[in-house]
Design an enzyme around this catalytic site. Structure first.
Site, PDB file in Angstrom:
ATOM      1  N   PHE A  80       5.972  -0.613   6.159  1.00  0.00           N
ATOM      2  CA  PHE A  80       4.669  -0.045   5.800  1.00  0.00           C
ATOM      3  C   PHE A  80       4.781   1.136   4.833  1.00  0.00           C
ATOM      4  O   PHE A  80       3.802   1.827   4.583  1.00  0.00           O
ATOM      5  CB  PHE A  80       3.925   0.406   7.064  1.00  0.00           C
TER       6      PHE A  80
ATOM      7  N   LYS B 261       0.971  -7.130   9.008  1.00  0.00           N
ATOM      8  CA  LYS B 261       1.378  -6.495   7.753  1.00  0.00           C
ATOM      9  C   LYS B 261       0.399  -6.851   6.628  1.00  0.00           C
ATOM     10  O   LYS B 261      -0.068  -5.980   5.882  1.00  0.00           O
ATOM     11  CB  LYS B 261       2.816  -6.919   7.395  1.00  0.00           C
TER      12      LYS B 261
ATOM     13  N   ALA C  88      -2.939  -5.072   7.275  1.00  0.00           N
ATOM     14  CA  ALA C  88      -2.941  -3.617   7.000  1.00  0.00           C
ATOM     15  C   ALA C  88      -3.158  -3.397   5.500  1.00  0.00           C
ATOM     16  O   ALA C  88      -3.973  -2.566   5.093  1.00  0.00           O
ATOM     17  CB  ALA C  88      -1.616  -3.003   7.462  1.00  0.00           C
TER      18      ALA C  88
ATOM     19  N   LEU D  65      -6.465  -1.652   3.595  1.00  0.00           N
ATOM     20  CA  LEU D  65      -6.317  -0.487   2.707  1.00  0.00           C
ATOM     21  C   LEU D  65      -6.942  -0.787   1.343  1.00  0.00           C
ATOM     22  O   LEU D  65      -7.697   0.028   0.795  1.00  0.00           O
ATOM     23  CB  LEU D  65      -4.835  -0.130   2.553  1.00  0.00           C
TER      24      LEU D  65
ATOM     25  N   CYS E 251       1.971  -4.981  -4.222  1.00  0.00           N
ATOM     26  CA  CYS E 251       1.642  -5.696  -2.979  1.00  0.00           C
ATOM     27  C   CYS E 251       0.173  -5.969  -2.667  1.00  0.00           C
ATOM     28  O   CYS E 251      -0.147  -7.036  -2.166  1.00  0.00           O
ATOM     29  CB  CYS E 251       2.288  -4.970  -1.814  1.00  0.00           C
TER      30      CYS E 251
ATOM     31  N   LYS F  99      -1.198  -9.214  -4.323  1.00  0.00           N
ATOM     32  CA  LYS F  99      -0.531 -10.457  -3.895  1.00  0.00           C
ATOM     33  C   LYS F  99      -0.755 -10.724  -2.400  1.00  0.00           C
ATOM     34  O   LYS F  99      -0.875 -11.868  -1.983  1.00  0.00           O
ATOM     35  CB  LYS F  99       0.957 -10.432  -4.261  1.00  0.00           C
TER      36      LYS F  99
END
Ligand code: NAD
Ligand code: UGA
Length: 470
Positions: free
Chosen positions: A169, A223, A226, A230, A279, A282
């Protein structure tokens, strides 16, 4: 000779593998940590004597490398040896969006993960714990397991595997801080002994209460989610920035008022030219792909909108620059301050600066780019054009140049566009800068960080994101 209780091998020495393994080496002196990569140049940089030449820039990283490299932290290209010696193997390779074939533009390209699994299957020796550190589509562990168990081996001795998911993270620019003091460490898996072993490693520096263990699929999916949450917050606040500009509300005041509600919280509400980084996009694209795969069309449409707003924000900024500069920027000099996708990193992957600069070049601008950490070769690669070369677009030609300093970039500029929130840009002396600009001129602050009132007081026209013309 030093006796190490365990040996770790991390496949992939990138933005995650490098810092993550450095921190493990720092807190676990009894573990030998080996980072391996197929990219020889990268490994050479990780081993470079001058710690300013490490392949990635992260505050606090070079100090750790300086102390532990060559002690219990090693970087090499010897995959075969390091895999065969390891008790624990982290897979920390790149997982970008597929460019062609089935799922192109949305699904994750798993070819590097697939290859890593095959290398592990071939070289591993004895019982080996394989840990997914890369961000992966939910249920990838199933694929890895099948490759590990069914691939041909070179060793005659019996090898067995346990697979865990341990997503990372960390955020770039604060990687060391995030690794040393994480909000949580997530471990997914079935093998209790393997989970215990990994938990013990983290307990060397992370509070037990922060180590969360789950099943594999929840860990893999958490993951992705999260990151999606965000990114969704950023698109939410960026969409509101345009409403503020239209209505006369001030995004700073709105953000403060909204963020003080404890249920909402004040983090990740900074208005911007859009989210970048390798990230967010994608991972959301992957979430869209997964949703469609399971027939959840409305869910996929919800997440598509997060990306659409992000693209829209970048395009609206470049359009606005053209509009404010009397509808043409052909041959006008525009200083771009900041090319990295955020401050404190040399990473420009998916940086909003890329699309914005491309748009400005298409309009024929001469852009002068300054970033304290992103180098000229990277910018040329991102803009798909070497510096100082004209970009043909119908009748218009744009060009770009690299500047070594803020002063150099802004000399003679018709406009300055702030795209990354580097500390240096917060402290600009607008009195000095204004002396060298070509009037009438503009400041466009797309991060809301500089002293815009001072720029205005020195005769510069000012537009701030979420505030409009001030
Ligand atoms: P990266 O591209 O910086 O590094 C990946 C490295 O893996 C490269 O150096 C590449 O050469 C190497 N590699 C690829 N295949 C290999 C193989 N078969 N054998 C040996 N080396 C191989 O990527 P990154 O930013 O470190 O991201 C890695 C993963 O971590 C991704 O899944 C990403 O989504 C995830 N992640 C990234 C961040 C971040 O901030 N960058 C944060 C959390 C999670
Ligand atoms: C992000 C997540 O924060 C990490 O938790 C995650 O591990 C990582 O992605 C990953 O999986 O790769 P990172 O992309 O390094 O980390 O950086 P962020 O701080 O999240 O910023 C991402 C983008 O959002 C940047 O372009 C940044 O400028 C932008 N941003 C961030 C905003 O526009 N506003 C904000 O309030 C915060």
């Amino acid at each position: 000779m030093v006796f190490y209780s365990k040996k770790i091998c991390c496949i992939g020495g990138g933005y995650v593998g490098g810092p993550t393994m450095s921190v493990i080496a720092k807190y676990c002196p009894n573990i030998e940590v080996n980072v391996v990569d197929i990219n020889k140049d990268r490994i050479k940089s990780w081993n470079s004597e001058d710690l300013n030449n490490l392949p990635i820039y992260e505050p606090g990283l070079k100090e750790i490398i300086g102390k532990y490299r060559g002690v219990n932290l090693h970087f090499s290209c010897d995959l075969e040896l390091k895999i065969s010696e390891a008790d624990i193997i982290f897979i920390s390779v790149n997982t970008p969006t597929k460019k062609k074939g089935i799922g192109a533009g949305q699904a994750i390209d798993l070819k590097w993960v697939d290859k890593s699994a095959r290398q592990i299957a071939k070289y591993a020796n004895g019982h080996t714990i394989v840990i997914e550190k890369s961000t992966l589509p939910v249920r990838t562990a199933e694929t890895i397991k099948e490759i590990l168990e069914k691939s041909p081996r070179t060793k005659e001795n019996i090898t067995s595997f346990s697979i865990l998911s341990n997503p990372e993270f960390l955020a770039e620019g604060t990687a060391i801080k995030d690794l040393e003091n994480p909000d949580r460490v997530l471990i997914g898996g079935e093998d209790k002994n393997a989970i215990k072993l990994l938990t013990n490693i983290y307990e060397n520096w992370v509070d037990k209460k922060k180590i969360l263990t789950t099943d594999l699929w929840s860990s893999e999916l958490s993951k992705l989610i999260a990151n999606a949450f965000l990114a969704q917050r950023i698109s939410s606040i960026n969409s509101i920035s345009s409403i503020c500009e239209k209505t006369g509300a001030n995004i700073k005041n709105v953000t403060k008022a909204v963020g003080m509600d404890k249920r909402i919280g004040n983090k990740f509400l900074n208005v911007s030219p859009g989210f970048g980084g390798s990230c967010f996009k994608k991972d959301i694209l992957n979430l869209i792909y997964i949703s469609n795969h399971y027939g959840l069309k409305d869910v996929s449409k919800f997440w598509e909108q997060v990306i659409k707003i992000n693209d829209w924000q970048q395009n609206r900024i470049s359009h606005l620059v053209v509009k404010k500069l009397f509808g043409t920027i052909s041959s006008k000099k525009i200083a771009i301050l900041g090319f990295a996708f955020k401050a404190n990193t040399n990473d420009s992957r998916e940086s909003p600066a890329i699309q914005i600069c491309k748009n400005l070049l298409e309009e024929g601008a001469n852009i002068q780019i300054y970033d304290p950490k992103v180098n000229i070769n990277q910018i040329a690669k991102d803009l798909e054009c070497p510096q100082d070369q004209n970009i043909e677009n119908q009748d218009q030609n744009g060009s770009w140049n690299y500047s070594n300093s803020l002063i150099d970039a802004t000399k003679g500029a018709d406009a300055i566009l702030i795209l990354t929130e580097w500390e240096e840009f917060k402290l600009i002396n607008w009195k000095e800068i204004s002396k060298n600009m070509r009037f009438p001129c503009w400041l466009f602050d797309a991060r809301l960080i500089t002293n815009s009132a001072e720029a205005k007081a020195n005769g510069i026209n000012v537009w701030c994101i979420g505030q409009g013309e001030i």
